[in-house]
Write a protein that holds these residues in place. Structure first.
Motif, PDB file in Angstrom:
ATOM      1  N   TYR A 320     -14.023  -8.992 -17.363  1.00 16.37           N
ATOM      2  CA  TYR A 320     -12.968  -7.958 -16.538  1.00 16.37           C
ATOM      3  C   TYR A 320     -11.752  -8.860 -16.527  1.00 16.37           C
ATOM      4  O   TYR A 320     -11.529  -9.884 -16.144  1.00 16.37           O
ATOM      5  N   ASN A 321     -10.502  -7.853 -16.863  1.00 15.88           N
ATOM      6  CA  ASN A 321      -9.336  -8.419 -17.075  1.00 15.88           C
ATOM      7  C   ASN A 321      -8.410  -7.735 -16.032  1.00 15.88           C
ATOM      8  O   ASN A 321      -8.169  -6.364 -16.069  1.00 15.88           O
ATOM      9  N   PRO A 322      -7.925  -8.309 -14.910  1.00 19.72           N
ATOM     10  CA  PRO A 322      -7.337  -7.763 -13.918  1.00 19.72           C
ATOM     11  C   PRO A 322      -5.853  -7.359 -14.568  1.00 19.72           C
ATOM     12  O   PRO A 322      -5.305  -8.166 -15.076  1.00 19.72           O
ATOM     13  N   PHE A 323      -5.231  -6.318 -13.890  1.00 19.50           N
ATOM     14  CA  PHE A 323      -3.824  -5.999 -14.578  1.00 19.50           C
ATOM     15  C   PHE A 323      -3.069  -6.958 -14.162  1.00 19.50           C
ATOM     16  O   PHE A 323      -3.172  -7.610 -13.212  1.00 19.50           O
ATOM     17  N   SER A 324      -2.019  -7.180 -15.085  1.00 23.10           N
ATOM     18  CA  SER A 324      -1.142  -8.259 -15.015  1.00 23.10           C
ATOM     19  C   SER A 324      -0.035  -7.825 -14.033  1.00 23.10           C
ATOM     20  O   SER A 324       0.124  -6.692 -13.695  1.00 23.10           O
ATOM     21  N   GLU A 325       0.817  -9.036 -13.628  1.00 28.34           N
ATOM     22  CA  GLU A 325       1.797  -8.713 -12.779  1.00 28.34           C
ATOM     23  C   GLU A 325       2.975  -7.840 -13.660  1.00 28.34           C
ATOM     24  O   GLU A 325       3.673  -7.165 -13.237  1.00 28.34           O
ATOM     25  N   GLN A 326       3.384  -8.255 -15.005  1.00 26.98           N
ATOM     26  CA  GLN A 326       3.913  -7.599 -15.632  1.00 26.98           C
ATOM     27  C   GLN A 326       3.690  -5.958 -15.925  1.00 26.98           C
ATOM     28  O   GLN A 326       4.566  -5.113 -15.567  1.00 26.98           O
ATOM     29  N   PHE A 327       2.313  -5.729 -15.812  1.00 29.78           N
ATOM     30  CA  PHE A 327       1.973  -4.200 -15.953  1.00 29.78           C
ATOM     31  C   PHE A 327       2.336  -3.559 -14.765  1.00 29.78           C
ATOM     32  O   PHE A 327       2.842  -2.408 -14.619  1.00 29.78           O
ATOM     33  N   MET A 328       2.186  -4.303 -13.545  1.00 33.36           N
ATOM     34  CA  MET A 328       2.297  -3.728 -12.207  1.00 33.36           C
ATOM     35  C   MET A 328       4.093  -3.590 -11.923  1.00 33.36           C
ATOM     36  O   MET A 328       4.227  -2.159 -11.437  1.00 33.36           O
ATOM     37  N   LEU A 329       4.623  -4.363 -12.513  1.00 30.51           N
ATOM     38  CA  LEU A 329       6.021  -4.130 -12.256  1.00 30.51           C
ATOM     39  C   LEU A 329       6.620  -2.887 -13.214  1.00 30.51           C
ATOM     40  O   LEU A 329       7.596  -2.349 -12.796  1.00 30.51           O
ATOM     41  N   ASP A 330       5.833  -2.665 -14.451  1.00 27.26           N
ATOM     42  CA  ASP A 330       6.328  -1.789 -15.391  1.00 27.26           C
ATOM     43  C   ASP A 330       6.131  -0.549 -14.612  1.00 27.26           C
ATOM     44  O   ASP A 330       6.859   0.617 -14.550  1.00 27.26           O
ATOM     45  N   LYS A 331       5.105  -0.551 -13.763  1.00 26.09           N
ATOM     46  CA  LYS A 331       4.559   0.963 -13.385  1.00 26.09           C
ATOM     47  C   LYS A 331       5.245   1.099 -12.036  1.00 26.09           C
ATOM     48  O   LYS A 331       5.598   2.185 -11.569  1.00 26.09           O
ATOM     49  N   PHE A 332       5.097   0.204 -11.054  1.00 27.46           N
ATOM     50  CA  PHE A 332       5.706   0.238  -9.582  1.00 27.46           C
ATOM     51  C   PHE A 332       6.934  -0.106  -9.377  1.00 27.46           C
ATOM     52  O   PHE A 332       7.185  -0.018  -8.333  1.00 27.46           O
ATOM     53  N   GLY A 333       7.569  -1.276 -10.099  1.00 27.38           N
ATOM     54  CA  GLY A 333       8.727  -1.935  -9.968  1.00 27.38           C
ATOM     55  C   GLY A 333       8.414  -2.576  -8.431  1.00 27.38           C
ATOM     56  O   GLY A 333       7.382  -3.391  -8.469  1.00 27.38           O
ATOM     57  N   ARG A 334       8.996  -2.693  -7.346  1.00 23.67           N
ATOM     58  CA  ARG A 334       9.099  -3.344  -6.303  1.00 23.67           C
ATOM     59  C   ARG A 334       7.996  -2.862  -5.260  1.00 23.67           C
ATOM     60  O   ARG A 334       7.768  -3.320  -4.133  1.00 23.67           O
ATOM     61  N   GLN A 335       7.312  -1.540  -5.563  1.00 28.43           N
ATOM     62  CA  GLN A 335       6.547  -0.982  -4.398  1.00 28.43           C
ATOM     63  C   GLN A 335       5.174  -1.877  -4.360  1.00 28.43           C
ATOM     64  O   GLN A 335       4.668  -2.212  -5.354  1.00 28.43           O
ATOM     65  N   VAL A 336       4.792  -1.903  -3.265  1.00 29.79           N
ATOM     66  CA  VAL A 336       3.474  -2.965  -2.761  1.00 29.79           C
ATOM     67  C   VAL A 336       2.548  -1.758  -2.497  1.00 29.79           C
ATOM     68  O   VAL A 336       2.661  -0.504  -2.354  1.00 29.79           O
ATOM     69  N   ASN A 337       1.347  -2.199  -2.523  1.00 32.76           N
ATOM     70  CA  ASN A 337       0.172  -1.563  -2.100  1.00 32.76           C
ATOM     71  C   ASN A 337       0.012  -0.144  -2.834  1.00 32.76           C
ATOM     72  O   ASN A 337      -0.376   0.767  -2.638  1.00 32.76           O
ATOM     73  N   ALA A 338       0.507  -0.156  -4.220  1.00 36.68           N
ATOM     74  CA  ALA A 338       0.571   0.852  -5.188  1.00 36.68           C
ATOM     75  C   ALA A 338      -1.102   1.042  -5.835  1.00 36.68           C
ATOM     76  O   ALA A 338      -1.658   0.146  -5.811  1.00 36.68           O
ATOM     77  N   GLU A 339      -1.223   1.953  -6.300  1.00 36.74           N
ATOM     78  CA  GLU A 339      -2.633   2.338  -6.698  1.00 36.74           C
ATOM     79  C   GLU A 339      -2.572   3.112  -8.168  1.00 36.74           C
ATOM     80  O   GLU A 339      -1.635   3.604  -8.338  1.00 36.74           O
ATOM     81  N   GLY A 442      15.344   2.102 -11.636  1.00 36.54           N
ATOM     82  CA  GLY A 442      16.102   1.023 -11.467  1.00 36.54           C
ATOM     83  C   GLY A 442      16.573   0.163 -12.380  1.00 36.54           C
ATOM     84  O   GLY A 442      16.994   0.688 -13.561  1.00 36.54           O
ATOM     85  N   LYS A 443      16.976  -0.991 -12.070  1.00 36.07           N
ATOM     86  CA  LYS A 443      17.837  -1.738 -13.077  1.00 36.07           C
ATOM     87  C   LYS A 443      16.980  -1.774 -14.481  1.00 36.07           C
ATOM     88  O   LYS A 443      17.720  -1.836 -15.366  1.00 36.07           O
ATOM     89  N   ASP A 444      15.849  -2.042 -14.487  1.00 40.10           N
ATOM     90  CA  ASP A 444      15.048  -2.549 -15.616  1.00 40.10           C
ATOM     91  C   ASP A 444      13.718  -1.559 -15.971  1.00 40.10           C
ATOM     92  O   ASP A 444      12.997  -1.864 -16.376  1.00 40.10           O
ATOM     93  N   ARG A 445      13.698  -0.365 -15.170  1.00 38.12           N
ATOM     94  CA  ARG A 445      12.660   0.676 -15.479  1.00 38.12           C
ATOM     95  C   ARG A 445      13.339   1.941 -15.752  1.00 38.12           C
ATOM     96  O   ARG A 445      14.348   2.533 -15.080  1.00 38.12           O
ATOM     97  N   ILE A 446      12.367   2.921 -16.300  1.00 40.34           N
ATOM     98  CA  ILE A 446      12.892   4.009 -16.863  1.00 40.34           C
ATOM     99  C   ILE A 446      11.844   5.156 -16.997  1.00 40.34           C
ATOM    100  O   ILE A 446      10.882   4.594 -16.925  1.00 40.34           O
TER     101      ILE A 446
END
Length: 524
Positions: A320-339, A442-446
């Protein structure tokens, strides 16, 4: 800006840096634009012949309201010249798919025979060199006629209407499996069949005993090279079991069918909920990959990798591999508690070193009302959103996972939406339709937005071996005036080309894309 915000921004920018993208080694060529007599049509299949021909089968519509009138077949040579077409005026009842095998074109249909009171799977077969269709019956299953017999959505089966059937092709379209749930007198029956692409029946299996306690909605198959073993992956829905609030009413199961019988493996680790699993046969190994959630509500938390014994289905290893911080930043940026949810498995690519690179799409359906002339009508809207791409090594450890932000919705032909994935060497390429330019989040997300419009643009996105991401606009709306069916290409891995069909109204055109050998820098 306070210290905490400054620190977060610094970390965010260091995790995401846009590097200037060099040319991505993907080029295209255009076929001639042809006039077309059928304004209203959908593509049933796009296939390749041994002579590198492209054969397109379209269902065309007429009347008011529109209804199927027949099938129009187009044959293009390797240079995208239209060399022949044929009007097959047989519309059929439920046309499932089309495919080519050894110079023969096959159209698979499900229909109801009022004389025998049975559903029949029928194949309409013709040589590519001389269109002259003949008919062959594969199966006949006695049943009353029902409203929706064909389980078009393999992920949401209707088990209560007395008859339900689904067809599953393997990736190469060298074989297809058919499942049939029906009634025989007062008894419920469940039958499985496996056919080669030349229509030779390899397996027929009575799975009824296993369906006493569960209903099965299979989603994916894998077939052995000798066509003697069939693997079904899908959801098993419990009929009578009582559930606690923390349990799901189904579990994922892999079923192995052969002439010796069947084996079943359940994926039901406590506190882990596998999702969108896919079986893969590779170099004698049986793997299962997909997603998992820590809760029952499909909120995905990471990637899962199982290695199984191909004969007994015993689990030999799991990861089992949890999603990485890089992936969560890709998808949600600074949003917290995202699903993360609603992911549908799309494609898998196995590299020369047996790494797995697979992709999935965030897909769901909503319902809305269209009002016109003082009447309202409920309409389904189909959403094709973010692309998830992940790489796992041969041991099942996640190397990287990336998210491509995308938002598309359609009420019409899905061929213009979604995407096509293509793997070459250690790189993955994604072809999508999008608006003129991606929108900055945002600055680094499209995010790539709605591509099927009067101004079509095709983009190519590349993720390299290290997980770096870059993109470029491949085809501009000034060069191709017709929208491209971006999710239904003909892929020829032997020469690294993809042929797309572009059509609007009475005009049509082929677009050939070639993937070459130059690396690119990226969005890191």
């Amino acid at each position: 800006m306070n210290t905490l915000k400054c620190l977060f921004l610094l970390l965010f920018v260091s995790a995401f840096s846009f590097l200037k993208a060099q040319d991505i080694a993907v080029n295209y060529s255009l076929g001639e634009t042809y006039s077309d007599r059928y304004k209203y049509s959908t593509v049933l299949s796009i296939s390749g012949s041994a002579n590198n021909e492209t054969v397109i089968v379209r269902t065309y519509y007429g009347g008011m309201p529109l209804r199927p009138k027949g099938h129009f077949i187009e044959k293009y040579d390797a240079k995208m010249n239209l060399v022949e077409d044929y009007n097959n005026k047989y519309a059929g009842q439920y046309m499932v798919d089309g495919f080519i095998n050894k110079g023969q074109l096959y159209l698979l249909e499900l229909k109801y025979n009022d004389n025998t009171l049975a559903y029949e799977y029928v194949v309409h077969q013709s040589s590519l060199s001389n269109f002259d269709f003949s008919e062959k019956k594969l199966l006949s299953i006695p049943s009353k006629e029902v409203e929706n017999p064909l389980a078009i959505s393999k992920f949401n089966r209707n088990f209560g209407n007395g008859f339900s059937t689904a067809v599953h092709f393997n990736k190469e379209k060298s074989a297809f499996a058919i499942t049939v749930q029906h009634r025989q007198g007062s008894d419920a029956k469940y039958s499985m069949f496996l056919f080669e692409a030349d229509l030779k029946k390899q397996l027929e299996y009575d799975f009824t005993a296993e369906t006493k306690e569960k209903n099965y909605a299979f989603e994916n198959i894998a077939v052995s090279k000798d066509f003697k073993t069939l693997y079904f992956m899908g959801k098993a829905f419990f009929k009578k079991k009582r559930f606690s609030a923390k349990e799901r009413r189904f579990q994922y199961e892999l079923v192995r069918i052969s002439s010796d019988g069947h084996q079943t493996q359940q994926f039901d680790d406590k506190g882990r909920f596998p999702e969108s699993l896919k079986p893969i046969l590779n170099n004698g190994e049986l793997l299962v990959v997909g997603f998992y959630a820590d809760r029952k509500d499909n909120r995905y938390n990471g990637l899962v990798h199982f290695k199984l014994n191909p004969s007994s289905l015993a689990i030999e290893s799991k990861k089992y591999n949890p999603f990485s911080e890089q992936f969560m930043l890709d998808k949600f940026g600074r949003q917290v508690n995202a699903e993360i949810k609603n992911l549908i498995f799309k494609d898998v690519f196995v590299t020369a070193s047996n790494d797995l690179i697979f992709s999935a799409e965030e897909y769901f359906v909503t319902e809305s009302e269209n009002s016109a002339r003082n009447t309202s009508k409920k309409v389904n809207r189909y959403h094709y959103n973010d692309i998830v791409c992940a790489k796992m090594n041969a041991a099942g450890t996640m190397v990287w996972a990336r998210n491509i932000n995308k938002a598309e919705v359609t009420q019409g032909d899905e061929a213009y939406a979604s995407y096509t994935a293509y793997g070459k060497d250690n790189d993955m390429y994604f072809f999508i339709n999008s608006g003129e330019n991606p929108k900055k989040l945002g600055k680094d997300r499209i995010i790539f937005k709605q591509g099927f419009s009067r101004n079509p643009n095709m983009f190519v996105i590349k993720i390299d071996a290290a997980g770096n991401l870059g993109y470029k606009k491949l085809i501009d709306d000034k060069e191709v005036r017709l929208p491209i069916m971006v999710s239904k290409p003909l892929i020829n891995s032997a020469i690294n080309t993809l042929v797309f069909y572009a059509k609007r109204g009475s005009k049509k055109q082929l677009v050939k894309v070639a993937v070459e050998d130059i690396s690119t820098t990226s969005l890191k």
